[in-house]
Design an enzyme around this catalytic site. Structure first.
Site, PDB file in Angstrom:
ATOM      1  N   GLU A 243      -5.999  -3.920   0.502  1.00 17.22           N
ATOM      2  CA  GLU A 243      -6.303  -4.848   1.516  1.00 17.22           C
ATOM      3  C   GLU A 243      -7.430  -5.739   1.240  1.00 17.22           C
ATOM      4  O   GLU A 243      -7.641  -6.918   1.911  1.00 17.22           O
ATOM      5  CB  GLU A 243      -6.209  -4.206   3.018  1.00 17.22           C
ATOM      6  CG  GLU A 243      -5.228  -3.690   3.493  1.00 17.22           C
ATOM      7  CD  GLU A 243      -4.646  -2.300   3.238  1.00 17.22           C
ATOM      8  OE1 GLU A 243      -5.193  -1.732   2.293  1.00 17.22           O
ATOM      9  OE2 GLU A 243      -4.087  -1.641   3.817  1.00 17.22           O
TER      10      GLU A 243
ATOM     11  N   LYS B  60     -13.750  13.576  17.375  1.00 15.53           N
ATOM     12  CA  LYS B  60     -14.496  12.630  18.602  1.00 15.53           C
ATOM     13  C   LYS B  60     -14.997  13.601  19.751  1.00 15.53           C
ATOM     14  O   LYS B  60     -14.127  13.701  20.464  1.00 15.53           O
ATOM     15  CB  LYS B  60     -13.314  11.622  18.924  1.00 15.53           C
ATOM     16  CG  LYS B  60     -13.304  10.370  17.735  1.00 15.53           C
ATOM     17  CD  LYS B  60     -11.610  10.528  17.373  1.00 15.53           C
ATOM     18  CE  LYS B  60     -11.470   9.508  16.064  1.00 15.53           C
ATOM     19  NZ  LYS B  60     -10.454  10.038  15.368  1.00 15.53           N
TER      20      LYS B  60
ATOM     21  N   THR C 159       1.047  -1.247   0.104  1.00 15.62           N
ATOM     22  CA  THR C 159      -0.033   0.024  -0.065  1.00 15.62           C
ATOM     23  C   THR C 159       0.912   1.293   0.030  1.00 15.62           C
ATOM     24  O   THR C 159       1.893   1.147   0.656  1.00 15.62           O
ATOM     25  CB  THR C 159      -0.906   0.165   1.189  1.00 15.62           C
ATOM     26  OG1 THR C 159       0.094   0.189   2.411  1.00 15.62           O
ATOM     27  CG2 THR C 159      -1.750  -1.042   1.474  1.00 15.62           C
TER      28      THR C 159
ATOM     29  N   TRP D 122     -19.322  10.911  16.919  1.00 16.65           N
ATOM     30  CA  TRP D 122     -18.469  11.436  15.784  1.00 16.65           C
ATOM     31  C   TRP D 122     -18.848  12.586  14.973  1.00 16.65           C
ATOM     32  O   TRP D 122     -20.069  12.555  14.659  1.00 16.65           O
ATOM     33  CB  TRP D 122     -18.073  10.354  15.143  1.00 16.65           C
ATOM     34  CG  TRP D 122     -16.833   9.342  15.527  1.00 16.65           C
ATOM     35  CD1 TRP D 122     -16.150   9.627  16.722  1.00 16.65           C
ATOM     36  CD2 TRP D 122     -16.719   8.105  14.926  1.00 16.65           C
ATOM     37  NE1 TRP D 122     -15.517   8.378  16.948  1.00 16.65           N
ATOM     38  CE2 TRP D 122     -15.524   7.651  16.088  1.00 16.65           C
ATOM     39  CE3 TRP D 122     -16.722   7.243  14.064  1.00 16.65           C
ATOM     40  CZ2 TRP D 122     -14.811   6.480  15.527  1.00 16.65           C
ATOM     41  CZ3 TRP D 122     -16.229   6.086  13.599  1.00 16.65           C
ATOM     42  CH2 TRP D 122     -14.942   5.674  14.783  1.00 16.65           C
TER      43      TRP D 122
END
Lengths: 556, 556
Positions: free
Chosen positions: B332, B444, B187, B449
């Site tokens: 992934e 947060k 990645t 959130w």
């Protein structure tokens, strides 16, 4: 170097959860014959599968226990299809068309602890129950006279009452090894005891993916699949699992498999694909010819289980605009072994030679042709050998005997583990399979194989021949040679030499039979096929008046 | 009860053999820019893959050794894609867009023993070689100035000469465990060292099946796929493998990724589907607008790697009749995580809300949303949490350090093995995923959130705002609170109170920022994204002149 991918098992549980959550609005429509189909969403069926699992656990069903289903294609059968494997037990689909003695034999052989039965099938099950000591519980679904179970040793439950009595809480589906047994189906072989194929979670998942690929059946969300093939025949060719994976709605005919209700449900419910055996399509064709219906929703009619006559395929296409797609498989192959989509870019006329084959091999199926001398034959479209196959959803053994160990009969599995299909055929360089004979019907003559079916078809094309069967008989020099058994049309009296000359224009000289016999009719099996075993026995016992022609020589 | 199914591994070898035999006539067409594309059948590519395997073995490549490829999308890269994993070695696709230092780092980290390089990329590789002690052989494919390798420590070979020197005999492909490493891709994360994902044979096979399902990409025989996405980015989204499995021809652009040659190859070679990132489609749109071409062969333009602006999708559809389908994934995730096909039966207008999501989860991908307090959130289309996913083709670790053991950083993988994507989003009850933020950019605040991206988008919709970035800053009472950083359009001077009132009509009151700052320009990363790390640092260091408004009270 180690792979870094997650080790997540391929399971029926995953298909169930995916289908009921992501495609919860897809529908299962069960035909009832009274004009009001039973409709249920995948979400509802999933909730009911949860209750069924709770109920079975309440009855003592533990992991690895076998639960039989004696049911038509209906929503309740779908619920059992998912609940039983997902809880770690084994679904055993019982073939209601088996002779009762065989049905009893397989219930005992598989040791079914519970049987879920459609009320309409109680008259079949009830007389067998006294012989089924293993069965502790019978769960009856739908209407039917339950009084026939009055004296039965098993506890009797009503499917709906049982579900209603359960908690609606989620069932704690166990995390299962993907190689674990999920479903069991016995082949209805014509010889010997039935043989059990035990599908794993892995094989059912992989088969679902294969038939959802665009190259094969290609199920999609928003479409409607009508499996006419029974759910007790190789999991209805995997369609219920594939439908939950893809979000394809299911239209289920229950016991209404006659041409008239099939035509009616196609017109009213507008399925986009259907699947079944040629005899069903033969009946449907006659029905549609007599009483035309709107069948325009059907994108594909998949035909398998037996070769589909090209005349039937053409009649559907010309008279009703329906495309019949032939596929081949066996109980041992989950079942998709091949599917006869032609190569792209051909005209309709050019497509026919491909469409009448058994089809092309998908990526999950490896094939080879074993020749008469044990070697493997080229894929040249002409070399004929026994088809052997290999793959992650192909059986490598049968459910075993008392010790529970799988059995691997030599005539069914090669020493290196491939399935011997018992079918003889050819494969083209680009993987189209054509099956011509059963191995047991092929004539093994001097290290070569002669196709009995090919000789029969040529003989039956002769204008004076009504029927012709060709069987292998022992021969001192060649091992085996063909015996031609012919039935002439009334008033005809063709000479054997003339028939052989006719054949001689169509097959290689060394294949021509020396032995000929004329009979009033070819003996048939109970399903209407030529009874070649009977013919061979009659020959061996000297009951046939055989004429032996001199062998054909080179240059003749 | 034991399953009776064969234990056959799912391997890249199977895909190779299937593609080259059954679909041997499918084509790989490589664009050359000189008007004469290089054409090669799957059968020919398969024969060359065999020779490549012989050659690599001759150079000492053993099972588990790593072979790097620094190549564009071309037929030779496809040959390497199959030969290397099928012989039991590991294919390491090198991202030619990485900074040279990072490229050298990953070659060393993966310990590539051989690198196959396109001649056109020698200027990139040659200067790195002195730092790449592990590389023993460099194989150069195609034209390019080889003199740059004159002083290189590795042995240099010509790809075509090497293949020509090999036997044409079949390579004895080993029977491989399906969990064995097959391919490695790093990645290009913006923070820390690159992280290697090691795909297994199993994961590549399952991903190929998933993207061949009719419900996702649905590759078919007779069609032509143009992967614009590079083969060094998550295996070109798995398309070369899937094409060999399905018999879909490949059209490969090599290094001709500019809008004009792409438009030309689409018009001349008539691909039926293509796949790439939005910036490629942005460029192609401008090209087609300026110089219209016949692109009618394209059934679908798949867009992934970054959110595709709806305006771009609409422009393609309205001006060129092309349907852009959005998909989401990561290195992934192999990469298919979701695909935005709308539910069936909707009008084009009704489809849009589904088409602009990241898409629907396929059966092979399980998802959950982890909330700020660690619990999991409902799929109600509004609860936003970090997306965690699970599946047989999803990574559960990264390629490790010197000891070779995989690593499982806590911020990337949950204790029970799920991948933490780092993306925050919502999921609808029927499985449509919408991603809004990166977890690191979310604010947060008091156990909830706040989406920075949502606030930014609303602010930038204000007529006086040119740019707006929102970042989390520490707050004693709430943990974190949003800081709004705005750039006003020239000549405008909107008050912070007015901007907050504007926001207050669009988001919940508790989400409204107290801290505001006006800057001449938002700092950007090298790829043009807001550099939120820089903003947070500037805030922490007191470099920003922040105005603090009184908190908004209930009733206000």
């Amino acid at each position: 170097m180690q792979s870094t991918m997650q080790d997540v098992p391929l399971t029926v549980t995953r298909i169930l959860v995916h289908g009921t959550v992501i495609h919860g609005r897809a529908q299962i429509t069960t035909w009832t014959g009274d004009g009001t189909p039973r409709r249920r969403s995948f979400a509802e069926a999933g909730a009911r599968a949860t209750r069924l699992a709770h109920a079975l656990r309440g009855l003592g069903v533990a992991e690895d226990d076998v639960v039989g289903t004696l049911m038509w294609n209906n929503a309740e059968h779908v619920e059992a299809y998912f609940a039983i494997p997902a809880m770690g037990a084994v679904l055993h689909t019982l073939n209601l068309r088996l002779p009762p003695e065989q049905l009893a034999w397989i219930v005992r052989h598989a040791a079914d602890r519970v049987v879920i039965v459609d009320g309409s099938l109680l008259p079949l099950l009830a007389p067998l129950l006294p012989k089924l000591d293993c069965v502790e519980h019978v769960i009856v679904s739908g209407p039917g006279d339950r009084s026939v179970l009055a004296d039965c040793h098993a506890r009797v439950h009503d499917y709906e009452e049982l579900l209603a009595a359960q908690t609606a809480d989620a069932y704690p589906w166990p995390e299962l090894d993907e190689r674990r047994a999920a479903a069991l189906c016995y082949t209805s072989g014509t010889t010997g005891d039935p043989k059990g194929v035990v599908y794993s979670h892995r094989s059912l998942y992989l088969h679902s993916m294969e038939i959802n690929s665009a190259a094969t059946f290609g199920l999609k969300q928003g479409e409607i699949c009508l499996p006419v093939v029974p759910m007790f025949h190789v999991n209805a060719w995997g369609l219920p699992h594939a439908a939950f994976m893809a979000g394809t709605s299911l239209l289920l005919p229950d016991r209404f498999l006659q041409p008239a209700p099939l035509a009616e449900m196609i017109e009213r419910e507008r399925p986009t694909m259907t699947a079944g055996v040629p005899t069903i399509w033969q009946g449907l064709l006659a029905e549609l010819d007599a009483r035309p219906r709107d069948t325009s929703s059907l994108g594909a009619v998949i035909s398998g289980g037996a070769p589909c006559p090209p005349s039937l395929m053409k009649a559907f296409e010309e008279r009703h605009g329906l495309r019949v797609v032939q596929a081949w498989g066996m109980t041992e192959t989950s079942p998709l072994g091949s599917i006869a989509h032609p190569p792209a870019g051909l005209t309709p006329e050019e497509e026919w030679p491909y469409r009448v084959t058994q089809g092309r091999l998908p990526a999950s199926v490896e094939a080879r042709l074993a020749g008469p001398d044990g070697g493997f034959l080229p894929w040249d479209g002409t070399s004929a050998g026994e088809l052997e196959i290999r793959g992650a959803y192909i059986a490598g053994a049968y459910h075993g005997g008392a010790d529970g160990e799988p059995t691997r009969p030599e005539d069914k599995f090669s020493p290196d583990g491939w399935l011997r299909t018992g079918d003889v055929g050819t494969i083209t360089p680009d993987g189209y399979l054509t099956l011509t004979d059963r191995v047991k019907d092929v004539i093994k003559s001097g290290g070569e194989w002669i196709s009995s079916v090919e000789l029969e078809n040529h003989l039956m094309a002769h204008p004076e021949v009504a029927e012709a069967a060709v069987v292998a008989v022992p021969d001192e020099k060649w091992g085996e040679r063909p015996l031609a058994v012919v039935v002439l049309r009334d008033g005809h009296s063709a000479e054997y030499e003339a028939l052989r000359a006719f054949l001689g224009e169509r097959v290689a000289r060394w294949q021509l039979p020396e032995r000929w016999v004329r009979v009033p009719a070819v003996p048939k099996t109970t399903v209407g096929k030529f009874d070649k075993k009977a013919l061979r026995r009659q020959y061996a016992e000297g009951q046939l008046e055989v004429t032996v022609l001199p062998p054909v020589r080179a240059g003749e």
